[in-house]
Scaffold this motif. Structure first.
Motif, PDB file in Angstrom:
ATOM      1  N   UNK B 160       0.844  -1.197   0.000  1.00 49.83           N
ATOM      2  CA  UNK B 160       0.000   0.000   0.000  1.00 49.83           C
ATOM      3  C   UNK B 160       0.876   1.243   0.000  1.00 49.83           C
ATOM      4  N   UNK B 161       1.861   1.224   0.880  1.00 52.84           N
ATOM      5  CA  UNK B 161       2.743   2.392   1.004  1.00 52.84           C
ATOM      6  C   UNK B 161       3.475   2.704  -0.297  1.00 52.84           C
ATOM      7  N   UNK B 162       3.833   1.649  -1.027  1.00 51.37           N
ATOM      8  CA  UNK B 162       4.660   1.810  -2.233  1.00 51.37           C
ATOM      9  C   UNK B 162       3.996   2.698  -3.278  1.00 51.37           C
ATOM     10  N   UNK B 163       2.677   2.858  -3.185  1.00 54.89           N
ATOM     11  CA  UNK B 163       2.016   3.714  -4.170  1.00 54.89           C
ATOM     12  C   UNK B 163       2.325   5.187  -3.939  1.00 54.89           C
ATOM     13  N   UNK B 164       2.828   5.500  -2.746  1.00 48.56           N
ATOM     14  CA  UNK B 164       3.157   6.897  -2.451  1.00 48.56           C
ATOM     15  C   UNK B 164       4.586   7.109  -1.989  1.00 48.56           C
ATOM     16  N   UNK B 165       5.323   6.042  -1.843  1.00 48.81           N
ATOM     17  CA  UNK B 165       6.644   6.139  -1.212  1.00 48.81           C
ATOM     18  C   UNK B 165       7.568   5.098  -1.810  1.00 48.81           C
ATOM     19  N   UNK B 166       8.750   5.496  -2.206  1.00 47.63           N
ATOM     20  CA  UNK B 166       9.634   4.604  -2.973  1.00 47.63           C
ATOM     21  C   UNK B 166      10.539   3.739  -2.101  1.00 47.63           C
ATOM     22  N   UNK B 167      10.851   4.246  -0.899  1.00 49.31           N
ATOM     23  CA  UNK B 167      11.869   3.567  -0.103  1.00 49.31           C
ATOM     24  C   UNK B 167      11.414   3.400   1.347  1.00 49.31           C
ATOM     25  N   UNK B 168      11.673   2.237   1.909  1.00 49.53           N
ATOM     26  CA  UNK B 168      11.381   1.989   3.330  1.00 49.53           C
ATOM     27  C   UNK B 168      12.522   1.173   3.895  1.00 49.53           C
ATOM     28  N   UNK B 169      13.197   1.702   4.890  1.00 48.03           N
ATOM     29  CA  UNK B 169      14.376   1.029   5.444  1.00 48.03           C
ATOM     30  C   UNK B 169      15.367   0.645   4.359  1.00 48.03           C
ATOM     31  N   UNK B 170      15.600   1.543   3.467  1.00 48.57           N
ATOM     32  CA  UNK B 170      16.547   1.380   2.355  1.00 48.57           C
ATOM     33  C   UNK B 170      16.090   0.374   1.295  1.00 48.57           C
ATOM     34  N   UNK B 171      14.944  -0.238   1.521  1.00 53.42           N
ATOM     35  CA  UNK B 171      14.409  -1.163   0.517  1.00 53.42           C
ATOM     36  C   UNK B 171      13.633  -0.383  -0.540  1.00 53.42           C
ATOM     37  N   UNK B 172      13.923  -0.671  -1.795  1.00 54.21           N
ATOM     38  CA  UNK B 172      13.156  -0.020  -2.863  1.00 54.21           C
ATOM     39  C   UNK B 172      11.861  -0.791  -3.075  1.00 54.21           C
ATOM     40  N   UNK B 173      10.825  -0.347  -2.398  1.00 60.00           N
ATOM     41  CA  UNK B 173       9.576  -1.105  -2.425  1.00 60.00           C
ATOM     42  C   UNK B 173       8.778  -0.884  -3.701  1.00 60.00           C
ATOM     43  N   UNK B 174       9.328  -0.089  -4.589  1.00 59.96           N
ATOM     44  CA  UNK B 174       8.676   0.117  -5.893  1.00 59.96           C
ATOM     45  C   UNK B 174       9.244  -0.776  -6.969  1.00 59.96           C
ATOM     46  N   UNK B 176      11.387  -4.460  -8.352  1.00 62.22           N
ATOM     47  CA  UNK B 176      11.587  -5.885  -8.095  1.00 62.22           C
ATOM     48  C   UNK B 176      12.780  -6.122  -7.188  1.00 62.22           C
ATOM     49  N   UNK B 177      13.822  -5.346  -7.385  1.00 64.73           N
ATOM     50  CA  UNK B 177      15.046  -5.597  -6.616  1.00 64.73           C
ATOM     51  C   UNK B 177      14.796  -5.484  -5.111  1.00 64.73           C
ATOM     52  N   UNK B 178      14.019  -4.473  -4.726  1.00 65.06           N
ATOM     53  CA  UNK B 178      13.702  -4.334  -3.308  1.00 65.06           C
ATOM     54  C   UNK B 178      12.963  -5.552  -2.777  1.00 65.06           C
TER      55      UNK B 178
END
Lengths: 195, 195
Positions: B160-174, B176-178
């Motif tokens: 859900x967050x990824x639709x508005x935010x690209x990074x969480x704890x250095x993970x690229x949640x947008x 595939x690599x993250x």
DNA sequence: AAAGTATGTAACCTGTCGGTAACAAGCAAA
DNA sequence: TTTGCTTGTTACCGACAGGTTACATACTTT
């Protein structure tokens, strides 16, 4: 308000924001709602804060929304206990604060400069801790970040969800007992991982 | 619409709901929006579906929103691989479906009969799997439920967050690599836990 | 005392929301 | 052909949103 006192008026407005946010969330904190709850003409909201966005930004600024908890100093030999304490504090913080839960919920549907600022700050704080834990424990940093993400992510989710839903995977996320179970699982995980 | 065809009209309305939900979420699927996107008079929405609530309920019913993924049969000796596969499927499902993400988001701010029904179904399905894994692995059921909650909870949150935010704890949640990093952490966890 | 400025309110504007009434056009059965 | 039902549209309603204008009241400064 017949008393002509700008400071007091501003305080009233900000307090009204707090009430609305805690009860119904940021989405409900519109000009009219703030005006009627505070008992102040909405013109003054514009005059003193510029816009609702700026008013909410001020509210966020005043209510320092981030980990201000103090942790025990981390040593090489207490990384595990330190980690457990951090997540315990995270859970307490979110479970105690309706406003913070509402903020996290709002963040999922909104994107604005104030929120972006909070995200950056959170990112820095979290990565500081993650870096330190990785260094002290010798664990790969991506692994530490991953574990940390699994815990804080699900805790955030469950705390928001709990306002509308009592049970998730048989856990009573509305009661202490449910959260104690989850804490036991987190402890169990750390015991397995930091061997 | 000059063509007088009730079935087609109903289909158009439901398709419009889908478009709106995928793009802006359930919150945006009001009568006026559905009417204008579908190109159909809003009167017909009331006439054919009764209300927006019922229309959305029909939409949820039509789009069977729950794990319809097929899993390999679980045996005593592949519990670990089975578990990994379940969560992998969960991530894929959420990352692929904008509508499902919007549903999960909506669930955090709303409580109505349709959502309550979905929750019950999800609870049953999840507990079936958790029970089976607990039985086959010999792990305590609260522990299995806890681990499962940590993973699905954070995955839901991050998607859900990824639709508005690209990074969480250095993970690229947008990207595939993250998510590959997070999957690696999940695998790592299971390797440590199911020894 | 007079002028200017800060603080406050009431009333209004435009737009959008959910919801309904009134009416037009097609189709089917008598 | 006429009667009646289904499908459709237009236009409207009241409630409420964000936002502004115009005006009243008090305090300060000269």
């Amino acid at each position: 308000m017949t008393t002509k006192d700008r400071n007091q008026t501003e305080r009233r407005i900000l307090e009204a924001v707090g009430k609305i946010v805690e009860a119904e969330g940021f989405e409900a904190a519109g000009v009219n709602a703030v005006a009627s709850v505070s008992g102040v003409s909405k013109v003054l909201i514009y005059r003193y804060f510029g816009s609702i966005e700026q008013l909410l930004a001020k509210y966020l600024e005043d209510n320092d929304f981030w980990l201000n908890t103090e942790f025990p100093a981390m040593q090489h030999d207490n990384v595990k206990e330190f980690s457990k304490a951090v997540f315990r504090a995270y859970i307490d913080m979110l479970r105690k604060s309706p406003a913070l839960r509402k903020l996290y919920r709002w963040e999922l549907t909104t994107n604005n400069p104030a929120i972006a600022g909070l995200r950056e700050r959170r990112e820095r704080t979290a990565m500081d801790i993650i870096n330190a834990v990785s260094r002290q424990s010798g664990q790969d940093i991506d692994q530490v970040a991953g574990i940390s993400t699994l815990i804080t992510g699900s805790v955030s989710y469950l705390c928001i969800l709990a306002e509308n839903c009592a049970v998730y995977n048989s856990l009573e996320i509305n009661s202490d007992s449910g959260w104690e179970k989850l804490l036991k699982t987190i402890d169990f995980m750390f015991d397995k991982i930091f061997d």
